[in-house]
Design an enzyme around this catalytic site. Sequence first.
Site, short mmCIF file in Angstrom:
data_model
loop_
_atom_site.label_atom_id
_atom_site.label_comp_id
_atom_site.label_asym_id
_atom_site.label_seq_id
_atom_site.Cartn_x
_atom_site.Cartn_y
_atom_site.Cartn_z
CB SER A 159 22.26 -6.53 -12.72
OG SER A 159 23.14 -7.43 -12.50
N PRO A 160 21.84 -4.51 -16.49
CG PRO A 160 23.08 -3.82 -18.49
CD PRO A 160 23.01 -4.25 -16.89
CE1 TYR A 189 33.51 -8.69 -10.81
CE2 TYR A 189 33.34 -7.63 -12.95
CZ TYR A 189 32.64 -7.66 -11.76
OH TYR A 189 31.96 -6.97 -11.42
CG HIS A 243 33.64 -3.79 -6.67
ND1 HIS A 243 34.19 -4.89 -7.31
CD2 HIS A 243 32.49 -3.76 -7.16
CE1 HIS A 243 33.58 -5.34 -8.15
NE2 HIS A 243 31.96 -5.09 -7.68
N GLY A 253 18.47 -7.41 -15.96
CA GLY A 253 18.04 -8.65 -14.45
C GLY A 253 18.84 -9.42 -14.28
NE ARG A 254 22.37 -9.74 -9.62
CZ ARG A 254 23.43 -8.94 -9.99
NH1 ARG A 254 24.18 -9.22 -10.13
NH2 ARG A 254 23.47 -7.52 -8.83
N GLY A 255 20.33 -11.41 -16.67
CA GLY A 255 20.18 -12.07 -18.00
C GLY A 255 18.35 -12.77 -17.71
CG PHE A 256 13.58 -12.69 -15.66
CD1 PHE A 256 13.47 -13.86 -14.75
CD2 PHE A 256 13.39 -11.62 -15.49
CE1 PHE A 256 12.84 -14.03 -14.48
CE2 PHE A 256 11.42 -11.82 -14.91
CZ PHE A 256 11.42 -12.81 -14.40
#
Length: 336
Positions: free
Chosen positions: A213-214, A64, A133, A216-219
């Site tokens: 990403s719980p 990152y 990773h 959904g990547r912010g979706f």
Amino acid sequence: MSTIKQVQLGNQGLVVPTIGLGCMGLVGMAGGDMYGKADEKESIATIHRSLELGGNFLDTADLYGPMLSERLIAKAIKGNRDAYIIGTKFGFEIDDSEQLVGKINGSKSYVKKAVERSLQNLKTDYIDLYYLHRLDTNTPIEETVEAMAELVKEGKVKYIGLSEVGSETLKKAHAIHPITALQSEYSLFERQVEELGILDTLKELGIGFVPYSPLGRGFISGDFQKPDDFPENDFRRVLPKFQGEQFNKNLDLLNEIGKIADEKGVTKSQLALAWIIGKGFVPIPGTKKIKYVEQNIASTSIELSKEEVDRLEAIIPLGTVTGDRYDESGMKGVNL
């Protein structure tokens, strides 16, 4: 100070809060911003607010930035290191000029090089949870784990984990040194680890699960009603899940999830996190804003009935096509 329930992650003794903080989006990334622009001052304030609320489990990686997230965390935790539980990851090879080489490296020599660099970046003498990773398909997992186990003996690492590996790799690795946690993508919109039986393997071996990403990547937040709503240069614009008709199909599913959230008086994001936490997993939603870390931590006190869980899972049953989470090359590196 709010008290978040503590849970044991895996059966090796690591105790963490029921929710962590994903720190990828707290910094910019080489080649563009992953999740929109980041402000260092705000990012550090978000880490501090998380700690005030009991959220002291930080998740990062040398990838990152590269390196920038680890260095930002060092600034945030300065003078208070032992109050935090830090997980970081290695494997995407980074050269001495801090450029990505373009391959995964799990060799013994690279393990030793990567950990020293992360310790320096974080300005600490130990890492609580150190993950590979991605699997290096050119290096036996046994070799990588042996090298990671040496770090435990040396006191540089307390516990070791893997990310995005399948059941057979987990079994081989765990036979060399106990694996504390697996980190893989998991959400209402991404349940492949469940479909492939990987979660069953974790239970069998006593390994904890840390879903990234719980949301959904912010979706799942509902903030994105069309692909163009993602910030410019945001990598989500190119993910199959968010392309064309698939985006619209997923939006319809999200609207159904929203009905349950409204009935319960919580946000869609809180409902999605409560669903994961209720399964005994430790999600690490990423955010760089205080208001969202507060909302996410509040989800730890939400309890779902079996009926509510069944209704949620009926909206997106196992096997539902919601779109690949990476492009073709990225998908070749997961669940190996």
